[in-house]
Scaffold this motif. Structure first.
Motif: not given
Length: 135
Positions: A90-94, A97-103, A130-135
């Motif tokens: 969820a925190e990985s830049e790689a 956004p969908a993977e992050r939210q799901s994780a 959320a910040g990572e997703l917006e970035a």
């Protein structure tokens, strides 16, 4: 770290209770302005409270590290490890956004019933993700 050392947030644990009491005392004595420390004894009381807070915090963290996840069964430890992997995703830049939210959602489900995350921690996690997703 809370997943690694869940005892530090377990309010059933006496060392954790002592730490939170010491924090409240220190915060209650914290001055709004430096001038509030001028009356005789005010600075010493505040310093003592901060020292007690620091000692209680260190004791709670040492015990949490010593015991780590020992209070959990093997299936619960697997859930904690799964939550750690999911939070890393969820925190990985790689990750997308969908993977992050799901994780993140899956990690919260894994932790549900195992660790009570403090509200401030949850808010911080959600802001970071959320910040990572917006970035």
């Amino acid at each position: 770290k809370l997943i690694d050392y869940p005892l530090v947030t377990d309010m059933r644990e006496p060392l954790t209770q002592t730490f939170h009491r010491a924090r409240r005392v220190a915060e209650g004595l914290r001055p709004d302005a430096p001038a509030a420390l001028r009356p005789p004894g005010a600075l010493e009381r505040y310093r003592g409270a901060v020292r007690d807070y620091e000692v209680a915090f260190e004791a709670a963290v040492r015990e949490a590290k010593r015991r780590a996840q020992s209070g959990f069964s093997e299936p619960e430890r697997r859930r904690l490890q799964s939550a750690q992997r999911l939070m890393a995703l969820a925190e990985s830049e790689a990750s997308t956004p969908a993977e992050r939210q799901s994780a993140y959602r899956q990690a919260r489900r894994e932790l549900d019933g195992l660790i009570a995350l403090p509200e401030a921690t949850t808010d911080d996690l959600e802001r970071r993700i959320a910040g990572e997703l917006e970035a």
